[in-house]
Design an enzyme around this catalytic site. Structure first.
Site, PDB file in Angstrom:
ATOM      1  N   GLN A 111       0.825  -1.208   0.000  1.00 50.66           N
ATOM      2  CA  GLN A 111       0.000   0.000   0.000  1.00 50.66           C
ATOM      3  C   GLN A 111       0.859   1.258   0.000  1.00 50.66           C
ATOM      4  O   GLN A 111       0.521   2.256  -0.632  1.00 50.66           O
ATOM      5  CB  GLN A 111      -0.925  -0.037   1.229  1.00 50.66           C
ATOM      6  CG  GLN A 111      -2.109   0.894   1.152  1.00 50.66           C
ATOM      7  CD  GLN A 111      -3.264   0.331   0.312  1.00 50.66           C
ATOM      8  OE1 GLN A 111      -3.589  -0.844   0.418  1.00 50.66           O
ATOM      9  NE2 GLN A 111      -3.853   1.151  -0.525  1.00 50.66           N
ATOM     10  N   LYS A 114       1.992   1.761  -3.632  1.00 52.74           N
ATOM     11  CA  LYS A 114       0.815   2.012  -4.465  1.00 52.74           C
ATOM     12  C   LYS A 114       0.284   3.425  -4.231  1.00 52.74           C
ATOM     13  O   LYS A 114       0.035   4.177  -5.172  1.00 52.74           O
ATOM     14  CB  LYS A 114      -0.256   0.977  -4.111  1.00 52.74           C
ATOM     15  CG  LYS A 114      -1.583   1.222  -4.750  1.00 52.74           C
ATOM     16  CD  LYS A 114      -2.754   0.512  -4.075  1.00 52.74           C
ATOM     17  CE  LYS A 114      -2.482  -0.862  -3.565  1.00 52.74           C
ATOM     18  NZ  LYS A 114      -3.726  -1.651  -3.426  1.00 52.74           N
ATOM     19  N   LYS A 126      -2.692  -0.606   6.649  1.00 53.45           N
ATOM     20  CA  LYS A 126      -3.643  -1.676   6.322  1.00 53.45           C
ATOM     21  C   LYS A 126      -4.127  -2.289   7.621  1.00 53.45           C
ATOM     22  O   LYS A 126      -3.448  -2.188   8.643  1.00 53.45           O
ATOM     23  CB  LYS A 126      -2.962  -2.763   5.488  1.00 53.45           C
ATOM     24  CG  LYS A 126      -3.923  -3.606   4.667  1.00 53.45           C
ATOM     25  CD  LYS A 126      -4.274  -2.919   3.366  1.00 53.45           C
ATOM     26  CE  LYS A 126      -5.409  -3.596   2.655  1.00 53.45           C
ATOM     27  NZ  LYS A 126      -5.557  -3.097   1.273  1.00 53.45           N
ATOM     28  N   GLY A 165     -12.236   0.163   2.890  1.00 50.42           N
ATOM     29  CA  GLY A 165     -12.606  -1.238   2.709  1.00 50.42           C
ATOM     30  C   GLY A 165     -11.515  -2.037   2.023  1.00 50.42           C
ATOM     31  O   GLY A 165     -10.576  -1.496   1.445  1.00 50.42           O
ATOM     32  N   ASP A 166     -11.628  -3.328   2.129  1.00 50.66           N
ATOM     33  CA  ASP A 166     -10.864  -4.293   1.344  1.00 50.66           C
ATOM     34  C   ASP A 166     -11.794  -5.512   1.286  1.00 50.66           C
ATOM     35  O   ASP A 166     -13.012  -5.357   1.447  1.00 50.66           O
ATOM     36  CB  ASP A 166      -9.504  -4.599   2.018  1.00 50.66           C
ATOM     37  CG  ASP A 166      -8.545  -5.348   1.097  1.00 50.66           C
ATOM     38  OD1 ASP A 166      -7.809  -4.707   0.337  1.00 50.66           O
ATOM     39  OD2 ASP A 166      -8.530  -6.604   1.132  1.00 50.66           O
ATOM     40  N   THR A 210     -11.636   1.052  -8.443  1.00 43.82           N
ATOM     41  CA  THR A 210     -10.513   0.143  -8.671  1.00 43.82           C
ATOM     42  C   THR A 210     -10.627  -0.517 -10.043  1.00 43.82           C
ATOM     43  O   THR A 210      -9.662  -0.552 -10.823  1.00 43.82           O
ATOM     44  CB  THR A 210     -10.435  -0.913  -7.562  1.00 43.82           C
ATOM     45  OG1 THR A 210     -10.569  -0.270  -6.296  1.00 43.82           O
ATOM     46  CG2 THR A 210      -9.111  -1.663  -7.608  1.00 43.82           C
ATOM     47  N   ASN A 241     -16.094  -6.651  -5.930  1.00 41.93           N
ATOM     48  CA  ASN A 241     -16.212  -5.229  -6.232  1.00 41.93           C
ATOM     49  C   ASN A 241     -15.292  -4.803  -7.386  1.00 41.93           C
ATOM     50  O   ASN A 241     -15.700  -4.103  -8.307  1.00 41.93           O
ATOM     51  CB  ASN A 241     -15.856  -4.470  -4.940  1.00 41.93           C
ATOM     52  CG  ASN A 241     -15.951  -2.990  -5.114  1.00 41.93           C
ATOM     53  OD1 ASN A 241     -16.977  -2.503  -5.529  1.00 41.93           O
ATOM     54  ND2 ASN A 241     -14.872  -2.294  -4.825  1.00 41.93           N
ATOM     55  N   SER A 381     -10.159   7.109  -3.062  1.00 39.98           N
ATOM     56  CA  SER A 381     -10.242   7.332  -1.610  1.00 39.98           C
ATOM     57  C   SER A 381      -9.552   8.652  -1.247  1.00 39.98           C
ATOM     58  O   SER A 381     -10.036   9.408  -0.409  1.00 39.98           O
ATOM     59  CB  SER A 381      -9.546   6.195  -0.844  1.00 39.98           C
ATOM     60  OG  SER A 381     -10.412   5.109  -0.658  1.00 39.98           O
TER      61      SER A 381
HETATM   62  O1  2IT Z   1      -5.929  -2.433  -1.657  1.00 40.85           O
HETATM   63  C1  2IT Z   1      -6.391  -1.275  -1.699  1.00 40.85           C
HETATM   64  O2  2IT Z   1      -5.820  -0.365  -2.290  1.00 40.85           O
HETATM   65  C2  2IT Z   1      -7.654  -1.023  -0.996  1.00 40.85           C
HETATM   66  N1  2IT Z   1      -8.200  -1.947  -0.421  1.00 40.85           N
HETATM   67  C3  2IT Z   1      -8.231   0.355  -0.963  1.00 40.85           C
HETATM   68  C4  2IT Z   1      -7.618   1.154   0.120  1.00 40.85           C
HETATM   69  C5  2IT Z   1      -8.235   2.520   0.336  1.00 40.85           C
HETATM   70  O3  2IT Z   1      -7.780   3.167   1.288  1.00 40.85           O
HETATM   71  O4  2IT Z   1      -9.122   2.933  -0.392  1.00 40.85           O
END
Ligand code: 2IT
Length: 449
Positions: A111, A114, A126, A165-166, A210, A241, A381
């Site tokens: 993360q 990313k 996370k 979310g995840d 996403t 999703n 986000s």
């Molecule tokens: O893996 C990811 O990038 C997410 N689950 C979204 C994380 C976010 O903070 O929107």
């Protein structure tokens, strides 16, 4: 390989023997960045890599809740605040029964880089729990989320750490989590969570972001290869999703998802998942996230039980969009042998390292890495955080246009980073190098910390 990089990978392997997925993520990332360390010997002196593989902090806590039968239940909860060098920690929560510290750390590490690629000021975090949402009532999910937030609320905030979310955490869960945060803090700080419902200050396009972003990124890859998306047939895994966003955007742009897979097997729909079938996907998932077979029964198409669709030949693009390590060596060999050119990772780390390197070595293939391709989710986000900060609501068109620009930019900076080091069109190395450079620079300029 640069000696400091090699030593750090060995160090992580030795010290994290019980955390194979985290080790895999670190190995994948660091294996790309030798040229940057060669150019910056001061980073070695500052012990930068060892600092980057250690989270700033990690919380582990118990989450107790009452089930519908009046029984006490206890789950395990985690939040890792991996790296805050370029912004508040940011990243989702995963509720799934196999979640453990290893998985949370791998996701938090990924993360960080990313989030950096989005160009927005967001650090990496996370969290999650081994809570299994399958078969739980709304009341049980609410009590669980309230208890989870009660354990976590002191350590997060719009300028501190912003969960989202995840897997297993969608709009419903974010709503319950936000409600409990507001009740405990007594302030309107809705920038503390993203992926909220629209009435609580969520952003338009966040649920789709996403998948839409992944298709926008794919368009950039295709354009680089003098190709276009029209008429392309996509084989994906998952129907969650992210997969749903891919199906929808692909069909809007004249492409179609002709294969998709669930844990029970895969579907082949030569006409593509379009029109009202997209609504049915949502309905099917809400009823049962573990079986996609009902789709085949409803639309009279082929279902292959217990198998993955990797290796099918009548497609143009593969997009693993389910979960980590979905594609191992055996599948990678089938994918390479199929002659399909594009392998676009979508789920976080969907490919084992040996399989990824094998695919990257195929001369006829273009491989794109998940930390770039799926960054549109957290990117939107970030836009939700911006809207919450300025107390404004952007239109769907504005958000979508920013998402599209962001994905074009991520592809471009990855490509340029790889070119700068003479690596050609290597999107995996490029994404790793571009994001590493910025996080490293911020850490270096902030001193020992
Ligand atoms: O893996 C990811 O990038 C997410 N689950 C979204 C994380 C976010 O903070 O929107």
């Amino acid at each position: 390989m640069n000696a400091h990089v090699a030593n750090t990978i060995e160090y992580v392997k030795k010290t994290h023997a019980g955390q194979p997925v985290f080790v895999q993520a670190v190995d994948e990332m660091l294996s790309s960045i030798s040229p940057v360390l060669d150019a910056h010997p001061e980073y070695e002196k500052a012990d930068l890599l060892k600092r980057m593989v250690e989270p700033e902090r990690m919380f582990t806590f118990r989450v107790c809740w009452l089930d519908d039968h009046g029984n006490w239940q206890t789950n395990r909860g985690w939040r890792v605040q991996f790296n805050g060098a370029i912004g508040p920690y940011k990243g989702g929560l995963r509720f799934q029964k196999n979640v453990n510290e290893d998985i949370i750390k791998f996701l938090g590490f990924e993360q960080t880089y990313k989030n950096c690629l989005t160009g927005l000021p967001m650090g990496g975090g996370k969290g999650g729990s081994d809570f299994d949402p399958a078969g739980k009532s709304d009341g049980e999910v609410m009590r669980f989320c309230q208890s989870y937030m009660t354990a976590l609320y002191r350590y997060i905030g719009p300028d501190i750490d912003v969960p989202a979310g995840d897997m297993g955490v969608g709009g419903r869960e974010i709503g319950y989590l936000f409600g409990q945060y507001r009740r405990l803090k007594g302030v309107w700080e809705n920038g503390v969570l993203t992926g909220k419902g629209l009435a609580s200050g969520g952003s338009l396009i966040r649920p789709e972001a996403t998948g839409y972003g992944a298709v926008y990124y794919l368009q950039e890859v295709l354009a680089h290869e003098n190709d276009t998306i029209e008429g392309k047939r996509l084989a994906i895994s998952g129907y969650g999703n992210v997969a749903w966003g891919i199906m929808k955007k692909a069909s809007q742009l004249g492409a179609k998802v002709t294969y998709f897979a669930g844990p029970d097997g895969y579907i082949h729909d030569p006409d593509g998942v379009t029109g009202e079938k997209l609504d049915y996907i949502l309905e099917m998932r809400a009823k049962d996230p573990l079986h996609c077979k009902p789709y085949a029964e409803k639309y009279g198409v082929e279902f292959v039980p217990g198998a993955k669709c990797w290796g099918v030949k009548d497609v143009d693009v593969y997009m693993p969009a389910a979960t980590q390590n979905d594609v191992a060596m055996e599948s990678a060999e089938k994918i390479a042998a199929s002659g399909v050119k594009y392998y676009i990772e979508v789920a976080n780390m969907p490919t084992t390292n040996d399989a990824l390197n094998y695919l990257r070595s195929q001369k006829h293939m273009v491989v794109a890495p998940s930390k770039a391709v799926n960054a549109g989710g957290v990117g939107v986000s970030g836009l939700e955080m911006s809207q919450n900060s300025e107390r404004l609501v952007w239109t769907a068109e504005e958000v979508d246009a920013q998402l599209h620009r962001m994905m074009k930019n991520i592809h471009r900076i990855s490509m340029e980073a790889a070119e700068e080091y003479g690596l050609g069109y290597d999107l995996v190395s490029g994404a790793n190098i571009a994001s590493f450079k910025k996080v490293a620079e911020a850490m270096y300029e902030q001193g020992i910390f």
